[in-house]
Design a protein around this motif. Structure first.
Motif, PDB file in Angstrom:
ATOM      1  N   SER A 107       0.679  -1.175  -0.029  1.00 39.97           N
ATOM      2  CA  SER A 107      -0.025  -0.113  -0.100  1.00 39.97           C
ATOM      3  C   SER A 107       0.886   1.232  -0.037  1.00 39.97           C
ATOM      4  CB  SER A 107      -0.807  -0.121   1.096  1.00 39.97           C
ATOM      5  OG  SER A 107      -1.962  -0.766   1.093  1.00 39.97           O
ATOM      6  N   SER A 111       0.638   3.704  -3.265  1.00 39.21           N
ATOM      7  CA  SER A 111       0.500   5.120  -2.818  1.00 39.21           C
ATOM      8  C   SER A 111       1.271   6.051  -3.539  1.00 39.21           C
ATOM      9  CB  SER A 111      -0.135   5.150  -1.328  1.00 39.21           C
ATOM     10  OG  SER A 111      -0.254   6.571  -1.162  1.00 39.21           O
ATOM     11  N   PHE A 144      -6.919   1.218  -4.148  1.00 34.35           N
ATOM     12  CA  PHE A 144      -6.401   2.506  -4.829  1.00 34.35           C
ATOM     13  C   PHE A 144      -7.047   2.669  -6.192  1.00 34.35           C
ATOM     14  CE2 PHE A 144      -3.020   1.374  -1.907  1.00 34.35           C
ATOM     15  CZ  PHE A 144      -2.655   2.647  -1.502  1.00 34.35           C
TER      16      PHE A 144
END
Length: 189
Positions: A107, A111, A144
């Protein structure tokens, strides 16, 4: 977009030359034991170094994640296809060390990769997830904003079985709602 902690203990930053041996070890494990990569023979450290250099020379992000100063994952963006009409479309790659799964590393990497790609002229990001059963990667991309676009069934053969590729996609910047800047519209070459 400075190097910053993404989750307690996880830091994402630009790759450095001294990271390449750890990156090589992470990818070697994925090639030998996983279906996220369709490579069957791990590339050499020299080849991994060449790939990293080419990505960076193309102006694309290549990132590493660290936990307590140890490289535990990496991610980069590459052009989805070499033909010029695809110049606004990228493909992401995210790899996490086996020991760091479930600790927020993927993550943190994805990101920051998306943030850096949105700072550029690109409009779409494609994820080609190896193996329809790769629920971790599919869930990561879904978190996402990637949406399922399809499955290419049985397009790979690894570990004695047929393997699918899951196609996921996410808009970057304004996606297809506006045209690129006039200077970016000219066909390269």
């Amino acid at each position: 977009m400075s190097d910053r902690p993404e989750k307690p203990g996880v830091t994402v930053r630009e790759v450095m030359d001294q990271d390449l041996a750890a990156i090589h070890a992470i990818y070697d494990h994925h090639v030998r034991h996983g279906l996220g990569s369709f490579e069957e023979v791990p590339p050499t450290l020299e080849e991994m170094t060449r790939r990293c250099t080419a990505t960076r020379e193309a102006g694309l992000p290549y990132l590493v994640a660290t936990l307590e100063d140890e490289v535990v994952g990496y991610a980069y963006a590459g052009f989805f296809h070499p033909r010029s009409a695809y110049r606004f479309c990228l493909e992401d790659s995210v790899y996490v060390s086996h020991a760091a799964h479930g600790r927020g590393v993927g993550s943190a990497l994805l990101s920051e990769l998306l943030t850096r790609c949105e700072a550029g002229p690109w409009r779409q990001m494609i994820a080609l997830v190896g193996d329809s059963d790769n629920q971790g990667s599919i869930a990561l991309h879904r978190r996402f904003g990637f949406t399922h676009q399809g499955v290419i069934e049985a397009c790979g053969f690894k570990f004695g079985r047929w393997v699918d590729a899951v196609i996921m996609q996410r808009a970057l910047n304004e996606g297809d709602t506006t045209l690129p800047d006039a200077g970016q519209l000219q066909t390269p070459g």
